[in-house]
Design a protein around this motif. Structure first.
Motif, PDB file in Angstrom:
ATOM      1  N   PRO A 355       0.825  -1.208   0.000  1.00 58.33           N
ATOM      2  CA  PRO A 355       0.000   0.000   0.000  1.00 58.33           C
ATOM      3  C   PRO A 355       0.861   1.260   0.000  1.00 58.33           C
ATOM      4  O   PRO A 355       2.092   1.183  -0.139  1.00 58.33           O
ATOM      5  CB  PRO A 355      -0.790  -0.135   1.296  1.00 58.33           C
ATOM      6  CG  PRO A 355       0.114  -0.915   2.202  1.00 58.33           C
ATOM      7  CD  PRO A 355       0.891  -1.849   1.307  1.00 58.33           C
ATOM      8  N   SER A 356       0.243   2.403   0.189  1.00 56.06           N
ATOM      9  CA  SER A 356       0.980   3.654   0.241  1.00 56.06           C
ATOM     10  C   SER A 356       1.902   3.680   1.455  1.00 56.06           C
ATOM     11  O   SER A 356       1.720   2.913   2.404  1.00 56.06           O
ATOM     12  CB  SER A 356       0.004   4.836   0.339  1.00 56.06           C
ATOM     13  OG  SER A 356      -0.677   4.778   1.590  1.00 56.06           O
ATOM     14  N   LEU A 357       2.900   4.583   1.409  1.00 54.67           N
ATOM     15  CA  LEU A 357       3.822   4.703   2.543  1.00 54.67           C
ATOM     16  C   LEU A 357       3.084   4.979   3.842  1.00 54.67           C
ATOM     17  O   LEU A 357       3.410   4.437   4.903  1.00 54.67           O
ATOM     18  CB  LEU A 357       4.842   5.819   2.275  1.00 54.67           C
ATOM     19  CG  LEU A 357       6.114   5.422   1.533  1.00 54.67           C
ATOM     20  CD1 LEU A 357       6.925   6.665   1.185  1.00 54.67           C
ATOM     21  CD2 LEU A 357       6.958   4.469   2.376  1.00 54.67           C
ATOM     22  N   GLU A 358       2.083   5.853   3.769  1.00 53.35           N
ATOM     23  CA  GLU A 358       1.306   6.186   4.963  1.00 53.35           C
ATOM     24  C   GLU A 358       0.609   4.953   5.517  1.00 53.35           C
ATOM     25  O   GLU A 358       0.595   4.707   6.725  1.00 53.35           O
ATOM     26  CB  GLU A 358       0.283   7.273   4.621  1.00 53.35           C
ATOM     27  CG  GLU A 358      -0.527   7.731   5.815  1.00 53.35           C
ATOM     28  CD  GLU A 358      -1.537   8.809   5.445  1.00 53.35           C
ATOM     29  OE1 GLU A 358      -2.277   9.248   6.334  1.00 53.35           O
ATOM     30  OE2 GLU A 358      -1.589   9.210   4.261  1.00 53.35           O
ATOM     31  N   ARG A 359       0.023   4.151   4.611  1.00 58.61           N
ATOM     32  CA  ARG A 359      -0.667   2.935   5.051  1.00 58.61           C
ATOM     33  C   ARG A 359       0.319   1.895   5.551  1.00 58.61           C
ATOM     34  O   ARG A 359       0.034   1.172   6.508  1.00 58.61           O
ATOM     35  CB  ARG A 359      -1.481   2.374   3.882  1.00 58.61           C
ATOM     36  CG  ARG A 359      -2.302   1.144   4.259  1.00 58.61           C
ATOM     37  CD  ARG A 359      -3.378   1.470   5.255  1.00 58.61           C
ATOM     38  NE  ARG A 359      -4.174   0.294   5.582  1.00 58.61           N
ATOM     39  CZ  ARG A 359      -4.403  -0.138   6.817  1.00 58.61           C
ATOM     40  NH1 ARG A 359      -3.919   0.528   7.870  1.00 58.61           N
ATOM     41  NH2 ARG A 359      -5.145  -1.202   7.035  1.00 58.61           N
ATOM     42  N   GLN A 360       1.494   1.812   4.916  1.00 57.00           N
ATOM     43  CA  GLN A 360       2.527   0.898   5.404  1.00 57.00           C
ATOM     44  C   GLN A 360       2.858   1.205   6.865  1.00 57.00           C
ATOM     45  O   GLN A 360       2.952   0.313   7.708  1.00 57.00           O
ATOM     46  CB  GLN A 360       3.798   1.019   4.554  1.00 57.00           C
ATOM     47  CG  GLN A 360       3.674   0.502   3.134  1.00 57.00           C
ATOM     48  CD  GLN A 360       4.894   0.830   2.302  1.00 57.00           C
ATOM     49  OE1 GLN A 360       6.025   0.790   2.790  1.00 57.00           O
ATOM     50  NE2 GLN A 360       4.693   1.161   1.033  1.00 57.00           N
ATOM     51  N   SER A 362       1.014   2.797   9.090  1.00 57.09           N
ATOM     52  CA  SER A 362      -0.096   2.538  10.010  1.00 57.09           C
ATOM     53  C   SER A 362      -0.255   1.043  10.290  1.00 57.09           C
ATOM     54  O   SER A 362      -0.583   0.636  11.410  1.00 57.09           O
ATOM     55  CB  SER A 362      -1.402   3.115   9.445  1.00 57.09           C
ATOM     56  OG  SER A 362      -1.805   2.417   8.272  1.00 57.09           O
ATOM     57  N   ILE A 363      -0.001   0.196   9.258  1.00 56.25           N
ATOM     58  CA  ILE A 363      -0.079  -1.253   9.458  1.00 56.25           C
ATOM     59  C   ILE A 363       0.980  -1.709  10.448  1.00 56.25           C
ATOM     60  O   ILE A 363       0.716  -2.517  11.354  1.00 56.25           O
ATOM     61  CB  ILE A 363       0.082  -1.986   8.106  1.00 56.25           C
ATOM     62  CG1 ILE A 363      -1.158  -1.770   7.234  1.00 56.25           C
ATOM     63  CG2 ILE A 363       0.319  -3.487   8.332  1.00 56.25           C
ATOM     64  CD1 ILE A 363      -0.997  -2.280   5.808  1.00 56.25           C
ATOM     65  N   LEU A 364       2.197  -1.179  10.284  1.00 57.56           N
ATOM     66  CA  LEU A 364       3.274  -1.552  11.204  1.00 57.56           C
ATOM     67  C   LEU A 364       2.963  -1.120  12.629  1.00 57.56           C
ATOM     68  O   LEU A 364       3.170  -1.866  13.586  1.00 57.56           O
ATOM     69  CB  LEU A 364       4.603  -0.941  10.739  1.00 57.56           C
ATOM     70  CG  LEU A 364       5.203  -1.502   9.447  1.00 57.56           C
ATOM     71  CD1 LEU A 364       6.484  -0.745   9.103  1.00 57.56           C
ATOM     72  CD2 LEU A 364       5.493  -2.992   9.572  1.00 57.56           C
ATOM     73  N   LYS A 365       2.433   0.093  12.787  1.00 61.51           N
ATOM     74  CA  LYS A 365       2.103   0.592  14.121  1.00 61.51           C
ATOM     75  C   LYS A 365       1.008  -0.236  14.769  1.00 61.51           C
ATOM     76  O   LYS A 365       1.009  -0.450  15.975  1.00 61.51           O
ATOM     77  CB  LYS A 365       1.678   2.059  14.041  1.00 61.51           C
ATOM     78  CG  LYS A 365       2.833   3.030  13.878  1.00 61.51           C
ATOM     79  CD  LYS A 365       2.359   4.473  13.940  1.00 61.51           C
ATOM     80  CE  LYS A 365       3.547   5.431  13.863  1.00 61.51           C
ATOM     81  NZ  LYS A 365       3.105   6.862  13.905  1.00 61.51           N
ATOM     82  N   ALA A 366       0.061  -0.697  13.952  1.00 62.31           N
ATOM     83  CA  ALA A 366      -1.057  -1.469  14.491  1.00 62.31           C
ATOM     84  C   ALA A 366      -0.627  -2.821  15.045  1.00 62.31           C
ATOM     85  O   ALA A 366      -1.272  -3.376  15.938  1.00 62.31           O
ATOM     86  CB  ALA A 366      -2.110  -1.673  13.401  1.00 62.31           C
ATOM     87  N   THR A 367       0.456  -3.377  14.510  1.00 60.83           N
ATOM     88  CA  THR A 367       0.884  -4.717  14.944  1.00 60.83           C
ATOM     89  C   THR A 367       2.118  -4.704  15.835  1.00 60.83           C
ATOM     90  O   THR A 367       2.324  -5.650  16.593  1.00 60.83           O
ATOM     91  CB  THR A 367       1.195  -5.601  13.718  1.00 60.83           C
ATOM     92  OG1 THR A 367       2.204  -4.971  12.920  1.00 60.83           O
ATOM     93  CG2 THR A 367      -0.040  -5.823  12.881  1.00 60.83           C
ATOM     94  N   GLU A 368       2.937  -3.651  15.772  1.00 65.26           N
ATOM     95  CA  GLU A 368       4.229  -3.715  16.469  1.00 65.26           C
ATOM     96  C   GLU A 368       4.069  -3.811  17.979  1.00 65.26           C
ATOM     97  O   GLU A 368       4.865  -4.484  18.655  1.00 65.26           O
ATOM     98  CB  GLU A 368       5.102  -2.518  16.092  1.00 65.26           C
ATOM     99  CG  GLU A 368       4.598  -1.177  16.560  1.00 65.26           C
ATOM    100  CD  GLU A 368       5.477  -0.022  16.090  1.00 65.26           C
ATOM    101  OE1 GLU A 368       5.230   1.107  16.518  1.00 65.26           O
ATOM    102  OE2 GLU A 368       6.420  -0.272  15.310  1.00 65.26           O
ATOM    103  N   GLY A 369       3.023  -3.155  18.543  1.00 66.33           N
ATOM    104  CA  GLY A 369       2.831  -3.228  19.991  1.00 66.33           C
ATOM    105  C   GLY A 369       2.531  -4.638  20.449  1.00 66.33           C
ATOM    106  O   GLY A 369       3.122  -5.136  21.425  1.00 66.33           O
TER     107      GLY A 369
END
Length: 413
Positions: A355-360, A362-369
């Motif tokens: 996806p877009s850089l912005e979406r990339q 947000s996906i990482l932030k959603a799972t990294e925790g």
């Protein structure tokens, strides 16, 4: 402290038979055999699918395996490992990767000999006598001459009884922690897979080649071997440095800067992604990691350096390539009967959603925790296992070398 004597004074020492794929006589017997892979660390004998070879009747009688025998790995990666057989293995023989110790009646206890050898392997004494010109070998002759402490038989049995009880408790603790790690990894993969699935729902996966500017493998063969290594210079990124979405900084290796200039086409820079072109049960094929700031660096063979195109985050790329679904995809593309392998052409064809850089981000932030919390628990469980194994080794050393009276210790409990 009990004096040490050669093992040959405590047990008969016998090397197994070289694999014989065909019969030589009508009376030969096609029988299963014990091999090095059966003997695992901490005195464990594991079950494996039977492999068979031909024995003469005499050989099968001479190379039988009985309760109380100690089996020792002769060579290869597991050299010096030992285990005592807790049951007879009727109809089995053993390969020449195994040395059998049969304790002398009234002189030695097989369990004690096994613990003595485990201690010797842990503290490096077996390493001192093995030949390391090519592969190390703890030959039957070296086993025969190897010295271990030799208390009276009743004391050997007391030590073995004590250690059987204590190590069983430690092994049970380790098994529980390993089970916990397995469950945590399943939870981590489930959370990871969910994150990638959401990206797939939004965008159709595309081949890796469309989101990178280049991919290179490391130099093969004589172009880069351990003979080229130096104490400092240009860092060499090896398979052991590629974790599953993490760069493992240990296992450092370097080559002189002057030689690295000749291999400049294999360079790796901060922000590049490295992909493992070789995998096994412990470290999955196709796992990826972002290259940190290592200074000048190159990749070694089977380590693919990928340079992300604009609009693609290296962090996202490594995360998506290491995700459970992508690992499964790579496993289907792999070749090799023992260690699975891919080449750069296969790597270029791996499909991931981008996806877009912005979406990339947000996906990482959603799972990294979630992944971080689970990884922290896995690390803590691993630390508990390491401490338990250290205690196990220390306990065996103390008991075998007579640092305390096991009979007194058992009463105190």
């Amino acid at each position: 402290m009990t004096s040490a004597i050669p093992i040959k004074r405590l047990a008969s020492v016998t090397l197994g038979k070289m694999v014989q794929p065909g019969s030589k006589a009508a009376s030969d017997i096609y029988a299963p055999y014990l091999r090095a892979a059966h003997v695992q660390p901490q005195g464990k004998v594991i079950e494996l699918p039977d492999q068979r070879m031909w024995f003469s009747r005499f050989e099968l009688r001479a190379l039988d395996l009985r309760q109380g025998d100690v089996v020792v790995v002769e060579g290869g990666a597991g050299y010096g490992r030992s285990a005592v057989l807790r049951d007879d293995l009727p109809g089995w023989g053993f390969q020449n990767s195994i040395v059998r110790l049969r304790p002398a009646v009234g002189v030695a206890d097989g369990r004690y000999l096994d613990y003595a050898l485990q201690d010797a392997l842990t503290d490096g004494r077996i390493d001192l006598v093995t030949s390391t010109a090519t592969l190390p070998h703890f030959t039957a002759d070296k086993v025969s001459k190897f010295e271990v402490p030799s208390p009276a038989l009743d004391e050997q049995r007391a030590i073995a009884d004590y250690l059987d009880q204590e190590t069983a408790q430690i092994d049970a603790l380790v098994a529980k922690q390993e089970e916990l790690i397995g469950l945590l990894k399943e939870r981590r993969d489930a959370a990871w897979a969910l994150g990638l699935s959401r990206a797939v729902e939004e965008l159709r996966p595309i081949p890796l080649r469309r989101v990178i500017t280049s991919i290179v493998d490391g130099p093969f063969g004589s172009s880069l071997t351990s003979a080229h290594y130096s104490d400092s210079g240009t860092r060499v990124i090896r398979l052991g440095n590629i974790g599953t979405n993490s760069f493992r900084t240990q296992d450092e290796a370097y080559i002189p800067d002057s030689y690295a200039e000749q291999l400049a086409g294999h360079d790796a820079r901060p922000g590049d992604v490295v992909i493992a072109g070789l995998g096994d049960e412990t470290w999955p094929l196709g796992r990826a990691a972002v290259v940190p700031d290592l200074g000048p660096a190159i990749v070694k063979a089977d380590c693919f350096r990928v340079r992300p195109a604009s609009g693609v985050s290296g962090e996202y790329l490594a995360w998506a390539l290491s995700a459970p679904q992508t690992r499964s995809q790579v496993a289907l593309l792999a070749r090799g009967s023992t260690r699975k392998r891919i080449n750069t052409s296969v790597a270029r064809a791996i499909e991931i959603p981008v996806p877009s850089l912005e979406r990339q981000e947000s996906i990482l932030k959603a799972t990294e925790g979630v992944l971080y919390r689970i990884d922290t628990l896995i690390t803590k469980a691993g630390e508990h296992i390491a401490l338990a194994k250290e205690r196990r080794a220390a306990l065996i050393t103390a008991a075998v070398t007579g640092q305390f009276d096991v009979r007194t210790a058992r009463k105190a409990e």
